[in-house]
Design a protein around this motif. Structure first.
Motif, short mmCIF file in Angstrom:
data_model
loop_
_atom_site.label_atom_id
_atom_site.label_comp_id
_atom_site.label_asym_id
_atom_site.label_seq_id
_atom_site.Cartn_x
_atom_site.Cartn_y
_atom_site.Cartn_z
N ALA A 28 5.17 0.46 -1.40
CA ALA A 28 4.42 -0.20 -2.48
C ALA A 28 5.36 -0.75 -3.55
O ALA A 28 5.17 -1.88 -4.04
CB ALA A 28 3.44 0.79 -3.11
N GLU B 96 7.23 -3.82 -2.21
CA GLU B 96 6.35 -4.98 -2.08
C GLU B 96 5.92 -5.57 -3.43
O GLU B 96 5.18 -6.56 -3.46
CB GLU B 96 5.10 -4.59 -1.27
CG GLU B 96 5.40 -4.36 0.21
CD GLU B 96 4.19 -3.85 0.98
OE1 GLU B 96 3.16 -3.50 0.33
OE2 GLU B 96 4.27 -3.78 2.22
N ARG C 284 3.97 -4.22 -5.71
CA ARG C 284 2.55 -4.01 -5.98
C ARG C 284 2.24 -3.53 -7.40
O ARG C 284 1.09 -3.55 -7.82
CB ARG C 284 1.95 -3.03 -4.96
CG ARG C 284 1.98 -3.57 -3.53
CD ARG C 284 1.14 -2.73 -2.61
NE ARG C 284 -0.29 -2.81 -2.97
CZ ARG C 284 -1.21 -1.96 -2.54
NH1 ARG C 284 -0.87 -0.95 -1.76
NH2 ARG C 284 -2.48 -2.10 -2.91
N GLU D 19 0.07 -4.02 -12.72
CA GLU D 19 -0.92 -4.18 -11.64
C GLU D 19 -1.15 -2.92 -10.81
O GLU D 19 -1.80 -2.98 -9.76
CB GLU D 19 -0.49 -5.34 -10.71
CG GLU D 19 -0.49 -6.70 -11.39
CD GLU D 19 0.04 -7.80 -10.49
OE1 GLU D 19 0.02 -7.63 -9.25
OE2 GLU D 19 0.49 -8.82 -11.03
N PHE E 170 -4.34 0.45 -7.44
CA PHE E 170 -3.77 -0.89 -7.56
C PHE E 170 -4.84 -1.93 -7.87
O PHE E 170 -5.96 -1.86 -7.35
CB PHE E 170 -3.03 -1.28 -6.27
CG PHE E 170 -1.75 -0.53 -6.07
CD1 PHE E 170 -0.61 -0.85 -6.80
CD2 PHE E 170 -1.68 0.53 -5.17
CE1 PHE E 170 0.57 -0.16 -6.63
CE2 PHE E 170 -0.50 1.24 -4.99
CZ PHE E 170 0.62 0.90 -5.73
N ASN F 99 -4.78 -5.00 -6.90
CA ASN F 99 -5.02 -5.75 -5.68
C ASN F 99 -4.96 -4.79 -4.49
O ASN F 99 -3.89 -4.38 -4.05
CB ASN F 99 -3.98 -6.86 -5.53
CG ASN F 99 -4.01 -7.82 -6.71
OD1 ASN F 99 -5.05 -8.37 -7.04
ND2 ASN F 99 -2.87 -8.00 -7.38
N LYS G 69 -5.17 -3.11 -0.76
CA LYS G 69 -4.73 -3.47 0.59
C LYS G 69 -5.44 -2.55 1.58
O LYS G 69 -5.89 -1.46 1.21
CB LYS G 69 -3.21 -3.30 0.72
CG LYS G 69 -2.42 -4.38 0.00
CD LYS G 69 -0.99 -4.41 0.53
CE LYS G 69 -0.29 -5.68 0.09
NZ LYS G 69 1.04 -5.80 0.71
N ASP H 74 -4.72 1.23 1.67
CA ASP H 74 -4.99 2.09 0.51
C ASP H 74 -6.02 3.16 0.80
O ASP H 74 -5.88 4.31 0.38
CB ASP H 74 -5.42 1.24 -0.69
CG ASP H 74 -4.27 0.37 -1.22
OD1 ASP H 74 -3.11 0.67 -0.89
OD2 ASP H 74 -4.55 -0.60 -1.95
#
Length: 347
Positions: free
Chosen positions: A133, A136, A138, A250, A265, A267, A269, A272
């Motif tokens: 994470a 990436e 995130r 975020e 998060f 956003n 995924k 998650d």
């Protein structure tokens, strides 16, 4: 690869279990200055026992050694092994000063051998998900990154061995000994540290030279701020988990030992939901929080397997000496700050 263990104490027994369970390695020999300790451990695993370092290292079949001596006594056996043409995996901290670590790294380079560290708390599914994470991006802009190790050690722990609680052989207290894996995790996830300001004390123990509590304000190269708190004077019936917490614009993740307290998060995924259903915090006690013997060997096993794979593939291991140097540099900077009235120390 044929492994030898240097140091037949508590950690040496963990190493033996991990080597026996691993893929790509077998326990070949054990060295300890105390002949009976070497003999006891070696006989349990059908390995050779040595109490003479030169004879141990002269064995042509021996390829790689693990070092489990006291923290401030890692330099000499590791140097001897590297200069004898053996690969080395050394317990945490790799050494207690960056200067000694640099000396070991120079010897590894000169001899064309791998010098690796035991950074075993990197090797569990929670850490792997956390690292993915972070890599990436995130979290968006990382704003806060902290580590908390609120553990307990009784007076008998420090009295049990002469080296415990000394600057020379323990290299420090709650930070250098108990918190180093969590500090490594923090740097691994949040990136390099720019500066520290710190305070420390010995509040609950006698006859030790080092801190049993330290608190530092951390400034990261990314601009994020955070706290490192380490102690061996915070009692709990079951022991508090070691925590690493990252937050950004975020996302927020709080890891407690090997399980998440928060995985959140902006956003989402697909993975998650899987993480929340399999890796969230249950009721397990802190690993090693109150009892230093209460750790699992499977992370050591995976650590050793990673080093053997790296050697066989001709690449640098993910648990290299350069990686192990980072938390030691941060801890030494924290000590420098705390010993100088909390002044800002840049790394």
């Amino acid at each position: 690869m044929k492994f030898g263990i240097i140091g037949a104490g508590m950690i040496g027994h963990f190493h033996a279990k991990a080597i026996t369970a691993m893929t790509g390695g077998e326990l070949h020999s054990v060295f300890d200055l105390r002949a009976e300790a070497a003999e006891k451990l070696a006989s349990e695993y059908g390995a050779k026992a040595y109490s003479d370092m030169a004879a141990f290292l002269a064995d042509p079949e021996l390829e790689i050694v693990t070092v489990g001596t006291p923290s401030g006594a890692h330099l000499d056996p590791s140097l001897a092994a590297l200069n004898a043409g053996k690969h080395v995996i050394c317990e945490k901290p790799l050494e207690v000063t960056v200067e000694r670590i640099d000396q070991l790294m120079a010897a590894a380079k000169a001899n064309g051998k791998t010098l690796a560290a035991v950074l075993n708390r990197r090797f569990h599914p929670g850490m792997e998900a956390f690292k993915k994470a972070a890599d990436e991006g995130r979290f968006g802009k990382l704003t806060s990154a902290s580590a908390y190790v609120k553990w307990y050690r009784d007076q008998a722990y420090y009295d049990s061995a002469g080296w415990r609680g000394t600057w020379a052989l323990d290299g420090g207290g709650a930070l250098m000994n108990q918190s180093i894996h969590t500090i490594d995790a923090l740097i691994y996830l949040a990136g390099p540290v720019k500066a520290v300001q710190a305070s420390m004390a010995c509040l609950a123990h006698e006859r030790i030279e080092v801190e049993d509590i330290a608190v530092a304000i951390i400034e990261f190269e990314s601009g994020a701020r955070g706290v490192i708190e380490g102690s061996t004077c915070t009692w709990s019936k079951d022991g508090h988990p070691a925590r690493v917490q990252l937050c950004g614009t975020e996302g927020s993740v709080f890891l407690a030992d090997e399980a998440f307290e928060i995985w959140d998060f902006m956003n989402e995924k697909p993975e998650d939901n899987e993480i929340r259903s399999t890796l969230m915090k249950g009721q397990s006690a802190g690993l090693g929080a109150n009892d230093p013997k209460a750790i699992n060997f499977y992370q050591h096993q995976r650590n050793f397997e990673e080093v053997v794979s790296a050697i066989q593939e001709g690449r640098e291991t993910t648990v290299s000496a350069a990686e192990a140097r980072k938390p030691v540099a941060v801890i030494r900077a924290i000590y420098e700050s705390a010993q100088n009235g909390g002044k800002r120390v840049e790394l």
